[in-house]
Design an enzyme around this catalytic site. Structure first.
Site, PDB file in Angstrom:
ATOM      1  N   HIS A 222      -9.488  -3.098  22.430  1.00 44.95           N
ATOM      2  CA  HIS A 222     -10.328  -3.120  21.236  1.00 44.95           C
ATOM      3  C   HIS A 222     -11.817  -3.080  21.569  1.00 44.95           C
ATOM      4  CE1 HIS A 222     -10.852  -2.813  17.045  1.00 44.95           C
ATOM      5  NE2 HIS A 222     -11.859  -3.649  17.154  1.00 44.95           N
ATOM      6  N   TYR A 226     -15.463  -0.398  20.742  1.00 43.29           N
ATOM      7  CA  TYR A 226     -16.878  -0.724  20.480  1.00 43.29           C
ATOM      8  C   TYR A 226     -17.779  -0.228  21.600  1.00 43.29           C
ATOM      9  CZ  TYR A 226     -15.053  -3.233  16.572  1.00 43.29           C
ATOM     10  OH  TYR A 226     -14.403  -3.516  15.413  1.00 43.29           O
ATOM     11  N   HIS A 373      -6.917   7.413  11.537  1.00 45.08           N
ATOM     12  CA  HIS A 373      -8.018   6.422  11.611  1.00 45.08           C
ATOM     13  C   HIS A 373      -8.922   6.707  12.808  1.00 45.08           C
ATOM     14  CE1 HIS A 373     -10.073   2.585  12.133  1.00 45.08           C
ATOM     15  NE2 HIS A 373      -9.451   2.391  13.277  1.00 45.08           N
ATOM     16  N   PHE A 374      -8.303   6.931  13.973  1.00 48.51           N
ATOM     17  CA  PHE A 374      -9.220   7.070  15.112  1.00 48.51           C
ATOM     18  C   PHE A 374      -9.804   8.470  15.246  1.00 48.51           C
ATOM     19  CE2 PHE A 374      -5.172   7.107  17.737  1.00 48.51           C
ATOM     20  CZ  PHE A 374      -5.300   8.361  18.313  1.00 48.51           C
ATOM     21  N   HIS A 375      -9.244   9.438  14.492  1.00 47.77           N
ATOM     22  CA  HIS A 375      -9.952  10.721  14.476  1.00 47.77           C
ATOM     23  C   HIS A 375     -11.175  10.654  13.553  1.00 47.77           C
ATOM     24  CE1 HIS A 375      -6.673  12.295  16.889  1.00 47.77           C
ATOM     25  NE2 HIS A 375      -7.518  13.253  17.206  1.00 47.77           N
ATOM     26  N   ARG A 438       3.677   8.383  14.756  1.00 49.61           N
ATOM     27  CA  ARG A 438       2.686   8.986  15.643  1.00 49.61           C
ATOM     28  C   ARG A 438       3.359   9.301  16.979  1.00 49.61           C
ATOM     29  NH1 ARG A 438      -1.152   4.074  18.025  1.00 49.61           N
ATOM     30  NH2 ARG A 438      -2.069   5.800  19.168  1.00 49.61           N
ATOM     31  N   ARG A 439       2.705  10.086  17.790  1.00 51.17           N
ATOM     32  CA  ARG A 439       3.137  10.363  19.162  1.00 51.17           C
ATOM     33  C   ARG A 439       4.562  10.894  19.244  1.00 51.17           C
ATOM     34  NH1 ARG A 439       0.727   5.015  22.286  1.00 51.17           N
ATOM     35  NH2 ARG A 439      -1.215   6.020  22.831  1.00 51.17           N
TER      36      ARG A 439
HETATM   37 FE1  HAS Z   1      -9.799   0.858  14.847  1.00 49.08          FE
HETATM   38  C1  HAS Z   1      -6.496   1.182  15.855  1.00 49.08           C
HETATM   39  C2  HAS Z   1      -9.024  -2.017  13.175  1.00 49.08           C
HETATM   40  C3  HAS Z   1     -13.133   0.414  14.038  1.00 49.08           C
HETATM   41  C4  HAS Z   1     -10.665   3.275  17.135  1.00 49.08           C
HETATM   42  N1  HAS Z   1      -8.778   2.018  16.226  1.00 49.08           N
HETATM   43  C5  HAS Z   1      -7.430   2.010  16.459  1.00 49.08           C
HETATM   44  C6  HAS Z   1      -7.119   2.963  17.488  1.00 49.08           C
HETATM   45  C7  HAS Z   1      -8.306   3.523  17.881  1.00 49.08           C
HETATM   46  C8  HAS Z   1      -9.345   2.930  17.065  1.00 49.08           C
HETATM   47  C9  HAS Z   1      -8.510   4.538  18.988  1.00 49.08           C
HETATM   48  O1  HAS Z   1      -6.697  -4.003  13.060  1.00 49.08           O
HETATM   49  C10 HAS Z   1      -5.723   3.308  17.989  1.00 49.08           C
HETATM   50  C11 HAS Z   1      -5.319   2.573  19.216  1.00 49.08           C
HETATM   51  C12 HAS Z   1      -3.944   3.029  19.638  1.00 49.08           C
HETATM   52  O2  HAS Z   1      -3.854   4.085  20.288  1.00 49.08           O
HETATM   53  O3  HAS Z   1      -2.990   2.348  19.298  1.00 49.08           O
HETATM   54  N2  HAS Z   1     -10.852  -0.517  13.758  1.00 49.08           N
HETATM   55  C13 HAS Z   1     -10.347  -1.607  13.152  1.00 49.08           C
HETATM   56  C14 HAS Z   1     -11.415  -2.328  12.466  1.00 49.08           C
HETATM   57  C15 HAS Z   1     -12.566  -1.626  12.696  1.00 49.08           C
HETATM   58  C16 HAS Z   1     -12.209  -0.500  13.527  1.00 49.08           C
HETATM   59  C17 HAS Z   1     -11.283  -3.572  11.659  1.00 49.08           C
HETATM   60  N3  HAS Z   1     -11.541   1.691  15.441  1.00 49.08           N
HETATM   61  C18 HAS Z   1     -12.802   1.363  14.991  1.00 49.08           C
HETATM   62  C19 HAS Z   1     -13.782   2.156  15.677  1.00 49.08           C
HETATM   63  C20 HAS Z   1     -13.095   2.961  16.552  1.00 49.08           C
HETATM   64  C21 HAS Z   1     -11.687   2.656  16.396  1.00 49.08           C
HETATM   65  C22 HAS Z   1     -15.276   2.069  15.454  1.00 49.08           C
HETATM   66  C23 HAS Z   1     -13.575   3.965  17.529  1.00 49.08           C
HETATM   67  C24 HAS Z   1     -14.821   4.219  17.804  1.00 49.08           C
HETATM   68  N4  HAS Z   1      -8.087  -0.179  14.546  1.00 49.08           N
HETATM   69  C25 HAS Z   1      -7.993  -1.362  13.874  1.00 49.08           C
HETATM   70  C26 HAS Z   1      -6.617  -1.868  13.972  1.00 49.08           C
HETATM   71  C27 HAS Z   1      -5.891  -0.967  14.734  1.00 49.08           C
HETATM   72  C28 HAS Z   1      -6.839   0.083  15.083  1.00 49.08           C
HETATM   73  C29 HAS Z   1      -6.053  -3.106  13.406  1.00 49.08           C
HETATM   74  C30 HAS Z   1      -4.404  -1.075  15.150  1.00 49.08           C
HETATM   75  C31 HAS Z   1      -3.532  -0.344  14.221  1.00 49.08           C
HETATM   76  C32 HAS Z   1      -2.092  -0.380  14.704  1.00 49.08           C
HETATM   77  O4  HAS Z   1      -1.285  -1.045  14.063  1.00 49.08           O
HETATM   78  O5  HAS Z   1      -1.777   0.223  15.735  1.00 49.08           O
HETATM   79  C33 HAS Z   1     -13.960  -2.030  12.202  1.00 49.08           C
HETATM   80  O6  HAS Z   1     -14.840  -2.105  13.291  1.00 49.08           O
HETATM   81  C34 HAS Z   1     -14.508  -1.122  11.152  1.00 49.08           C
HETATM   82  C35 HAS Z   1     -15.816  -1.653  10.579  1.00 49.08           C
HETATM   83  C36 HAS Z   1     -16.599  -0.544   9.951  1.00 49.08           C
HETATM   84  C37 HAS Z   1     -17.153  -0.581   8.745  1.00 49.08           C
HETATM   85  C38 HAS Z   1     -17.902   0.644   8.236  1.00 49.08           C
HETATM   86  C39 HAS Z   1     -19.420   0.462   8.172  1.00 49.08           C
HETATM   87  C40 HAS Z   1     -20.055   1.763   7.810  1.00 49.08           C
HETATM   88  C41 HAS Z   1     -21.169   2.256   8.383  1.00 49.08           C
HETATM   89  C42 HAS Z   1     -21.671   3.622   7.947  1.00 49.08           C
HETATM   90  C43 HAS Z   1     -22.792   3.504   6.963  1.00 49.08           C
HETATM   91  C44 HAS Z   1     -23.153   4.857   6.436  1.00 49.08           C
HETATM   92  C45 HAS Z   1     -24.410   5.204   6.040  1.00 49.08           C
HETATM   93  C46 HAS Z   1     -24.678   6.564   5.531  1.00 49.08           C
HETATM   94  C47 HAS Z   1     -25.539   4.259   6.048  1.00 49.08           C
HETATM   95  C48 HAS Z   1     -17.075  -1.742   7.853  1.00 49.08           C
HETATM   96  C49 HAS Z   1     -21.947   1.515   9.418  1.00 49.08           C
HETATM   97  C50 HAS Z   1     -24.197   6.616   4.142  1.00 49.08           C
HETATM   98  C51 HAS Z   1     -24.942   7.540   3.278  1.00 49.08           C
HETATM   99  C52 HAS Z   1     -24.404   8.042   2.147  1.00 49.08           C
HETATM  100  C53 HAS Z   1     -25.220   8.760   1.221  1.00 49.08           C
HETATM  101  C54 HAS Z   1     -22.970   7.857   1.755  1.00 49.08           C
END
Ligand code: HAS
Length: 552
Positions: A222, A226, A373-375, A438-439
């Site tokens: 995890h 980050y 999700h991760f794409h 998946r996979r």
């Molecule tokens: Fe994830 C699985 C939970 C973030 C990557 N994640 C994965 C896997 C990958 C991955 C590669 O809890 C698969 C692993 C595998 O092969 O099995 N993930 C989270 C959570 C977050 C999260 C809670 N993941 C990421 C990030 C990744 C990433 C970042 C890659 C870089 N993830 C999971 C969980 C799994 C998981 C479970 C396991 C699932 C399973 O069962 O296998 C958090 O960090 C997300 C927080 C993000 C936010 C969004 C904030 C938005 C922002 C953009 C603002 C936009 C602006 C512009 C300002 C709350 C900062 C807007 C302007 C406009 C005009 C609209």
């Protein structure tokens, strides 16, 4: 003192560019494997020469998820450190040692995968077993990255000694946070590779402790995501404001967000293991709560980026409710590509919150929703930001310019990527909700109605994947132009400055003993008892050492 106005000496530029060459070569190889996969899963195309589906899936995951990212991050971070705190001759030598160690490790792992001796996917879960050279190669990549870690630490330390009492440059502070997190996290995977996998793959140990190896992997896995994200955040906080003509929103808030990411990114690995037996549900629940804590710094980031956009636009005189938004520099790819990345992170982050929510996880776990999700997160948010960085970093290093034509091609590239990824990732999310695993490549097997429905979504993924591959070819073309053929000139290394009347940054934010101490305390709290449980209840013969407590 900021050193950002000097141009890199050739020796330094060559070092940073070496990391970029490996990055973009990996993009080509890994992207091609992605294309082959989606075509194969569509049921319309058979892999040639009897190539195993899991071979290309492993190459895709390892080359893009582990190699491309690590080389880009280490190279980019060296450039940031060089620009803000400087690089001595001795440090450059160590940086080269890091590069070559990582490269030798990468080649070893890549060869074993390509000859079909390591079809174990990028997570290399036991009991899948690879050739020992695969694990030794991975260990070398990690050791190489550790050399980079300690070189970066040393760079800041030397700067601090020369500038007593001054706060460190923001970008150098961010690099050190990311490297501290990486070092603490990668200890888990290093232990698992050295103590469990290598002896087992060499035949010294008859069996392997599957649960322990998976737990050590996700202790690392995890924070790994980050480690990919933080360099994108560095650009969002400290580079994009300069590109849009603004200032840093808040030096203190940016530092605080990074500290929170350091504290909460590691003690959360169980959210990848929520369905696994052998881990007490209480500890899973505790780590789910900690996962929700790690969402907070990302929400802080979203808030401060929005605020930067609005305050900059209003200061530049754009009127009305949305005048500041309309007048953002949409035609500048250095802004446009990362911006699309930010937008993708809204659904990407929301999907992460779904994944982390214990009950909902049981709906999506091991389905292709997770791949969707991760794409969105790594392959859109992060990668488009890396591309956004490359558009100015590569010409800055090669003494060339991002011409209006290359800038336009970059905009087209971003649009192609957005279209391809929207099609591919959306269909992955839907197929996942319909239970599509998946996979797995079941496209050549006769199946019932449900399998046919899944395959129809996989057809859409092949369309998205093909568009993405066109995007990759275009990106490689732009990279080659920027590296070798664009006209000679000066390309700015954009670093945002603080407001003149900014509040001073509290000194406590640079108290490394405090933050690393809390990080270690949180890890010990979240992992000690469950780890003792896992080891105590392991099957006989699955550990290479005798456990003093005795098994029950
Ligand atoms: Fe994830 C699985 C939970 C973030 C990557 N994640 C994965 C896997 C990958 C991955 C590669 O809890 C698969 C692993 C595998 O092969 O099995 N993930 C989270 C959570 C977050 C999260 C809670 N993941 C990421 C990030 C990744 C990433 C970042 C890659 C870089 N993830 C999971 C969980 C799994 C998981 C479970 C396991 C699932 C399973 O069962 O296998 C958090 O960090 C997300 C927080 C993000 C936010 C969004 C904030 C938005 C922002 C953009 C603002 C936009 C602006 C512009 C300002 C709350 C900062 C807007 C302007 C406009 C005009 C609209």
């Amino acid at each position: 003192m900021m050193l950002k106005n000097y141009n890199f000496p050739k020796k330094d530029a060559r070092l940073y560019m070496s990391f970029m060459y490996v990055t973009f070569a990996s993009l080509l190889v890994g992207g091609l494997m992605g294309l082959l996969q989606t075509l194969s899963r569509s049921g319309e195309f058979q892999l040639p020469f009897g190539i195993n589906y899991y071979t290309i899936l492993t190459v895709h995951g390892v080359i893009l998820g582990l190699v491309l990212t690590t080389f880009f991050i280490v190279g980019f971070q060296f450039a940031l450190m060089g620009k803000t705190v400087g690089l001595s001759d001795k440090q450059r030598k160590w940086a080269w040692i890091a590069f070559w160690t990582m490269l030798v490790g990468t080649i070893m792992a890549a060869v074993t995968i390509l000859i079909g001796e390591a079809n174990v996917l990028y997570t290399f879960y036991a009991p899948l077993r690879a050739h020992p050279a695969f694990y030794i190669g991975l260990a070398l990549v990690i050791v190489g990255s550790w050399i980079a870690v300690f070189t970066n630490f040393r760079q800041l330390y030397v700067w601090k000694k020369a500038n007593p009492g001054q706060k460190s440059p923001l970008l150098a502070f961010m690099v050190v946070i990311n490297m501290a997190m990486w070092f603490i996290a990668s200890l888990g995977v290093a232990i698992s590779v050295l103590v469990l996998f290598i002896p087992w793959s060499l035949g010294y140990a008859a069996t392997i402790n599957v649960l322990l190896s998976r737990t050590l992997f996700w202790y690392f896995g995890h924070p790994l995501v980050y480690f990919w994200l933080l360099p994108a955040y560095m650009a969002w906080y400290a580079i994009i404001p300069k590109i849009i003509g603004g200032k840093l929103f808040s030096d203190s808030l940016a530092r605080m967000a990074f500290i929170l990411l350091l504290l909460f990114s590691i003690p959360v690995g169980f959210h990848h293991q929520l369905t696994e037996p052998g881990i007490d549900p209480t500890w899973k629940f505790i780590q789910v709560v900690l996962t929700f804590m790690v969402v907070i710094p990302s929400l802080m980031t979203a808030f401060s980026i929005f605020a930067t956009f609005e305050t900059t636009g209003r200061r530049l005189g754009h009127k009305g409710l949305f005048g500041w938004f309309k007048n953002l520099p949409w035609g500048d790819v250095r802004f446009f590509a990362p911006f699309v990345g930010m937008v993708a992170f809204i659904p990407g982050g929301a999907g992460g919150i779904v994944n982390a929510s214990h009950q909902m996880n049981s709906l999506i776990h091991n389905t292709i929703w997770v791949t969707g999700h991760f794409h969105l997160t790594i392959a859109t948010t992060v990668i488009l930001t890396y591309f956004g960085i490359a558009y100015w970093l590569v010409p800055h290093l090669t003494g060339r310019r991002l011409t209006p034509r290359l800038n336009k091609l970059g905009i087209i590239q971003t649009i192609i990527w957005t279209v391809g990824m929207t099609i591919m990732s959306t269909s992955m999310h839907i197929q996942g909700l319909l239970g599509g695993p998946r996979r797995s490549d079941f496209s050549n097997y006769a199946g019932g109605e449900q399998v046919q429905t899944w395959i129809s979504y996989q057809l859409a993924q092949a369309v998205g994947g093909t568009i993405l591959f066109i995007g990759i070819l275009l990106m490689i073309y732009i990279f080659i132009q920027l590296a070798f053929f664009a006209p000679k000139g000066v390309q700015e290394f954009p670093i945002a400055e603080e407001e003149v009347d900014a509040e001073p940054t509290p000194k406590i934010l640079e108290n490394w003993y405090l933050w690393i101490g809390i990080t270690i305390a949180l890890i010990l709290f979240a992992y000690t008892i469950p780890m003792i449980d896992i080891i105590k209840h392991s099957p006989p013969g699955s550990l290479p050492f005798d456990w003093p407590i005795g098994r029950s």
